[in-house]
Design an enzyme around this catalytic site. Structure first.
Site, mmCIF file in Angstrom:
data_model
loop_
_atom_site.group_PDB
_atom_site.id
_atom_site.type_symbol
_atom_site.label_atom_id
_atom_site.label_comp_id
_atom_site.label_asym_id
_atom_site.label_seq_id
_atom_site.Cartn_x
_atom_site.Cartn_y
_atom_site.Cartn_z
ATOM 1 N N THR A 133 0.804 -1.219 0.000
ATOM 2 C CA THR A 133 0.000 0.000 0.000
ATOM 3 C C THR A 133 0.841 1.274 0.000
ATOM 4 O O THR A 133 1.934 1.300 0.581
ATOM 5 C CB THR A 133 -0.911 0.012 1.247
ATOM 6 O OG1 THR A 133 -1.427 1.333 1.430
ATOM 7 C CG2 THR A 133 -0.180 -0.386 2.513
ATOM 8 N N GLU A 135 0.168 3.600 1.823
ATOM 9 C CA GLU A 135 0.259 4.015 3.230
ATOM 10 C C GLU A 135 1.664 3.778 3.788
ATOM 11 O O GLU A 135 2.030 4.342 4.817
ATOM 12 C CB GLU A 135 -0.756 3.246 4.082
ATOM 13 C CG GLU A 135 -2.151 3.815 4.054
ATOM 14 C CD GLU A 135 -2.284 5.160 4.760
ATOM 15 O OE1 GLU A 135 -1.900 5.266 5.926
ATOM 16 O OE2 GLU A 135 -2.773 6.112 4.130
ATOM 17 N N TYR A 157 -1.905 0.172 10.788
ATOM 18 C CA TYR A 157 -2.108 -0.484 9.485
ATOM 19 C C TYR A 157 -0.840 -0.381 8.629
ATOM 20 O O TYR A 157 -0.341 -1.385 8.104
ATOM 21 C CB TYR A 157 -3.298 0.170 8.772
ATOM 22 C CG TYR A 157 -3.464 -0.241 7.315
ATOM 23 C CD1 TYR A 157 -4.070 -1.445 6.974
ATOM 24 C CD2 TYR A 157 -3.031 0.591 6.280
ATOM 25 C CE1 TYR A 157 -4.229 -1.816 5.644
ATOM 26 C CE2 TYR A 157 -3.186 0.224 4.947
ATOM 27 C CZ TYR A 157 -3.786 -0.977 4.637
ATOM 28 O OH TYR A 157 -3.940 -1.345 3.314
ATOM 29 N N LYS A 161 1.650 -3.415 7.415
ATOM 30 C CA LYS A 161 1.908 -3.665 5.992
ATOM 31 C C LYS A 161 3.400 -3.562 5.672
ATOM 32 O O LYS A 161 3.882 -4.159 4.704
ATOM 33 C CB LYS A 161 1.114 -2.675 5.135
ATOM 34 C CG LYS A 161 -0.389 -2.982 5.086
ATOM 35 C CD LYS A 161 -0.695 -4.150 4.139
ATOM 36 C CE LYS A 161 -2.183 -4.348 3.962
ATOM 37 N NZ LYS A 161 -2.520 -5.402 2.998
HETATM 38 P P1 NAP Z 1 -11.472 -4.862 1.578
HETATM 39 O O1 NAP Z 1 -12.596 -4.565 0.647
HETATM 40 O O2 NAP Z 1 -11.525 -4.369 2.974
HETATM 41 O O3 NAP Z 1 -11.285 -6.459 1.582
HETATM 42 C C1 NAP Z 1 -10.489 -7.099 2.541
HETATM 43 C C2 NAP Z 1 -10.717 -8.585 2.441
HETATM 44 O O4 NAP Z 1 -9.954 -9.224 3.460
HETATM 45 C C3 NAP Z 1 -12.183 -9.011 2.678
HETATM 46 O O5 NAP Z 1 -12.464 -10.124 1.849
HETATM 47 C C4 NAP Z 1 -12.169 -9.435 4.130
HETATM 48 O O6 NAP Z 1 -13.184 -10.348 4.466
HETATM 49 C C5 NAP Z 1 -10.815 -10.118 4.163
HETATM 50 N N1 NAP Z 1 -10.305 -10.313 5.518
HETATM 51 C C6 NAP Z 1 -10.170 -9.423 6.520
HETATM 52 N N2 NAP Z 1 -9.662 -9.993 7.608
HETATM 53 C C7 NAP Z 1 -9.484 -11.305 7.301
HETATM 54 C C8 NAP Z 1 -9.032 -12.425 8.003
HETATM 55 N N3 NAP Z 1 -8.653 -12.350 9.288
HETATM 56 N N4 NAP Z 1 -8.976 -13.626 7.370
HETATM 57 C C9 NAP Z 1 -9.364 -13.729 6.077
HETATM 58 N N5 NAP Z 1 -9.838 -12.719 5.359
HETATM 59 C C10 NAP Z 1 -9.896 -11.509 5.964
HETATM 60 O O7 NAP Z 1 -10.094 -4.337 0.969
HETATM 61 P P2 NAP Z 1 -9.704 -4.023 -0.562
HETATM 62 O O8 NAP Z 1 -9.910 -2.572 -0.808
HETATM 63 O O9 NAP Z 1 -10.302 -5.042 -1.442
HETATM 64 O O10 NAP Z 1 -8.122 -4.220 -0.497
HETATM 65 C C11 NAP Z 1 -7.533 -5.505 -0.731
HETATM 66 C C12 NAP Z 1 -6.134 -5.519 -0.138
HETATM 67 O O11 NAP Z 1 -5.355 -4.474 -0.722
HETATM 68 C C13 NAP Z 1 -6.084 -5.278 1.360
HETATM 69 O O12 NAP Z 1 -5.012 -6.045 1.868
HETATM 70 C C14 NAP Z 1 -5.751 -3.801 1.487
HETATM 71 O O13 NAP Z 1 -5.086 -3.549 2.708
HETATM 72 C C15 NAP Z 1 -4.840 -3.610 0.280
HETATM 73 N N6 NAP Z 1 -4.838 -2.283 -0.320
HETATM 74 C C16 NAP Z 1 -6.005 -1.679 -0.685
HETATM 75 C C17 NAP Z 1 -5.965 -0.442 -1.316
HETATM 76 C C18 NAP Z 1 -7.218 0.258 -1.740
HETATM 77 O O14 NAP Z 1 -7.159 1.470 -1.994
HETATM 78 N N7 NAP Z 1 -8.339 -0.432 -1.888
HETATM 79 C C19 NAP Z 1 -4.729 0.171 -1.577
HETATM 80 C C20 NAP Z 1 -3.560 -0.490 -1.199
HETATM 81 C C21 NAP Z 1 -3.620 -1.728 -0.589
HETATM 82 P P3 NAP Z 1 -14.679 -9.840 4.872
HETATM 83 O O15 NAP Z 1 -15.368 -9.552 3.554
HETATM 84 O O16 NAP Z 1 -15.224 -11.004 5.593
HETATM 85 O O17 NAP Z 1 -14.520 -8.606 5.699
HETATM 86 O O1 G4F Z 2 -10.852 6.519 2.245
HETATM 87 P P1 G4F Z 2 -9.880 6.477 3.352
HETATM 88 O O2 G4F Z 2 -10.314 5.851 4.626
HETATM 89 O O3 G4F Z 2 -8.582 5.761 2.758
HETATM 90 P P2 G4F Z 2 -7.051 5.728 3.244
HETATM 91 O O4 G4F Z 2 -6.915 6.052 4.675
HETATM 92 O O5 G4F Z 2 -6.269 6.537 2.272
HETATM 93 O O6 G4F Z 2 -6.713 4.167 3.081
HETATM 94 C C1 G4F Z 2 -7.091 3.457 1.906
HETATM 95 O O7 G4F Z 2 -6.056 3.554 0.956
HETATM 96 C C2 G4F Z 2 -4.820 2.933 1.342
HETATM 97 C C3 G4F Z 2 -3.830 3.154 0.189
HETATM 98 O O8 G4F Z 2 -3.167 4.375 0.370
HETATM 99 C C4 G4F Z 2 -5.071 1.461 1.585
HETATM 100 F F1 G4F Z 2 -3.909 0.842 1.892
HETATM 101 C C5 G4F Z 2 -6.077 1.289 2.692
HETATM 102 O O9 G4F Z 2 -6.358 -0.102 2.855
HETATM 103 C C6 G4F Z 2 -7.368 2.003 2.304
HETATM 104 O O10 G4F Z 2 -7.937 1.329 1.213
HETATM 105 O O11 G4F Z 2 -9.368 7.953 3.687
HETATM 106 C C7 G4F Z 2 -8.831 8.791 2.697
HETATM 107 C C8 G4F Z 2 -8.610 10.172 3.298
HETATM 108 C C9 G4F Z 2 -7.857 10.159 4.631
HETATM 109 O O12 G4F Z 2 -6.912 11.180 4.634
HETATM 110 C C10 G4F Z 2 -8.928 10.437 5.665
HETATM 111 O O13 G4F Z 2 -8.461 11.097 6.838
HETATM 112 O O14 G4F Z 2 -9.883 10.753 3.585
HETATM 113 C C11 G4F Z 2 -9.837 11.349 4.862
HETATM 114 N N1 G4F Z 2 -11.203 11.421 5.381
HETATM 115 C C12 G4F Z 2 -11.886 12.578 5.640
HETATM 116 N N2 G4F Z 2 -13.087 12.298 6.135
HETATM 117 C C13 G4F Z 2 -12.001 10.401 5.703
HETATM 118 C C14 G4F Z 2 -13.191 10.942 6.174
HETATM 119 N N3 G4F Z 2 -11.811 9.070 5.618
HETATM 120 C C15 G4F Z 2 -12.835 8.262 6.003
HETATM 121 N N4 G4F Z 2 -12.669 6.921 5.887
HETATM 122 N N5 G4F Z 2 -14.014 8.754 6.480
HETATM 123 C C16 G4F Z 2 -14.245 10.092 6.593
HETATM 124 O O15 G4F Z 2 -15.292 10.526 7.040
#
Ligand code: NAP
Ligand code: G4F
Length: 344
Positions: A133, A135, A157, A161
């Site tokens: 990520t 992050e 987090y 990671k």
């Molecule tokens: P997500 O929608 O939150 O999906 C996470 C998945 O992990 C879900 O299937 C969840 O199951 C499963 N999970 C959580 N805890 C678990 C456990 N203890 N054992 C087995 N499965 C578990 O996240 P996503 O956005 O698809 O992201 C996928 C991966 O990429 C994550 O590792 C995230 O940290 C990483 N990532 C995401 C982003 C982003 O912007 N989306 C960016 C960088 C990295 P449930 O459905 O049961 O909750």
């Molecule tokens: O949507 P967010 O919660 O995503 P964030 O924290 O960037 O994390 C996501 O992206 C990461 C990759 O860089 C992944 F690794 C991670 O698993 C996840 O998918 O927040 C985005 C921004 C933050 O700065 C947060 O402080 O939006 C700001 N924010 C402002 N108001 C909010 C809110 N975030 C959330 N979730 N909810 C709010 O009400």
């Protein structure tokens, strides 16, 4: 012989798109789902209706990334060609509330899979993708960020990671496992979880437009993110595992927007006229009648914020020949139209 993939986190946003992508490529897809008190396969159920998905090509198993026995047993039984570790407690703010669980799932989860590959003597057969990520860059605000940028994670987090990132490299170097880290910047979609800021904004402003909600409460409006579409990003995961040698890649759109500007774009698309007033925690947006439709609330601020993420994905664009098909405007339109049609 068809290739077999095993996806940890298949029920999540990325897992569901990756499953669709691999099924179209003729893989047999195995996925791990957790036991939950209500059904958690909503992002996958439609796949079974699609004509190209034949019987027994998408197979779900119960398991948990915090449970070594289930991880090791599944890998032993399936002997997959490719494993994608997408399972994580993926919410940054929640990681401050549940730091130990986040470390267990997000850091040690990767170790459990890598060790299971080794324990089952699958080093030569099984390739491994780790969902890293942006992050990881955290407080290092020097942008754009690429594979050589110093990491400075800013949440439990991000720190978890970081362990997963390095243990993936360690197993690659020590045991010659084909293991890759994708360092993915934020990616969203109609399937994005409802508590992430993009989906939260889109769902609330659609409801406000339809007079089903009065106010949207947000935290920091000024953090900047490089937001792409999850469909583009899962393609990059697969490409990484098709290369001659295992490497780590940054994946990003190379465009950056603030949370406040994201709100403005969504409001404009929905023809909601808003004006911003006030500063800091008192900043709010009012509509034409003077009603407050967006306000800030302390509960959405984090103990530490990552302010500035912008990716430099030139390495992926050159070596993987990857580039995103969606821009921010198209991503937002996709999310709004899915929200309004009630379908994803
Ligand atoms: P997500 O929608 O939150 O999906 C996470 C998945 O992990 C879900 O299937 C969840 O199951 C499963 N999970 C959580 N805890 C678990 C456990 N203890 N054992 C087995 N499965 C578990 O996240 P996503 O956005 O698809 O992201 C996928 C991966 O990429 C994550 O590792 C995230 O940290 C990483 N990532 C995401 C982003 C982003 O912007 N989306 C960016 C960088 C990295 P449930 O459905 O049961 O909750
Ligand atoms: O949507 P967010 O919660 O995503 P964030 O924290 O960037 O994390 C996501 O992206 C990461 C990759 O860089 C992944 F690794 C991670 O698993 C996840 O998918 O927040 C985005 C921004 C933050 O700065 C947060 O402080 O939006 C700001 N924010 C402002 N108001 C909010 C809110 N975030 C959330 N979730 N909810 C709010 O009400």
């Amino acid at each position: 012989m068809k290739k077999k993939a095993l996806i940890f986190g298949i029920t999540g946003q990325d897992g569901s798109y990756l499953a669709e992508f691999l099924l179209k490529k003729n893989y047999i897809v195995h996925g791990v789902k957790r036991r939950s008190s209500s059904i958690n396969t909503g992002r996958l159920d439609h796949i079974y209706q699609e004509p190209h998905v034949k019987k027994r090509t998408l197979i779900l198993h119960y398991g948990d990334i915090t449970d070594s026995l289930s991880v090791t047993r599944l890998i032993k039984e399936i002997k997959p060609n490719e494993i994608y570790n997408l399972a994580a407690q993926s919410h940054v703010q929640v990681s401050f509330e549940s730091p130990e669980y986040t470390a267990n799932a997000d850091a040690l989860g990767a170790l459990r899979i890598l060790e299971a590959i080794r324990f089952n003597k699958l080093e030569k057969k099984t390739k491994f993708y780790q969902a890293g990520t942006s992050e990881l860059f955290g407080l290092n605000e020097k942008t754009p960020q690429n594979e050589k940028t110093l990491f400075h994670p800013a949440s439990p987090y991000g720190v978890a990671k970081l362990y997963a990132h390095w243990i993936t490299i360690n197993y690659r170097q020590a045991y010659n496992i084909f293991a890759c880290n994708g360092i993915l910047f934020n990616h969203e979609s109609p399937r994005r979880g409802e508590t992430f800021v993009t989906q939260k904004i889109i769902q609330a402003l659609c409801k406000i437009k339809l007079k089903k909600q009065k106010t949207l409460y947000l935290g920091n409006l000024y953090s900047k993110r490089d937001w792409g579409h999850a469909k583009d990003f899962v393609r990059a995961m697969w490409l990484m595992l098709q290369q001659k040698k295992p490497q780590d890649f940054v994946i990003s759109t190379e465009n950056q927007t603030s949370v406040k500007n994201f709100v403005n774009i969504v409001a404009k698309k929905l023809k909601l006229k808003i004006k911003w007033r006030g500063k800091g925690i008192n900043e709010k947006a009012i509509d034409e009648t003077g009603k407050t439709i967006i306000a800030c609330h302390t509960s959405y601020y984090r103990p530490l914020e990552v302010n500035n993420l912008l990716g430099d994905s030139r390495k992926a664009r050159k070596q993987l020949k990857w580039k995103p098909k969606f821009n921010l405007d198209e991503l937002i339109s996709d999310m709004i139209s899915s929200e309004l049609s009630g379908y994803y």
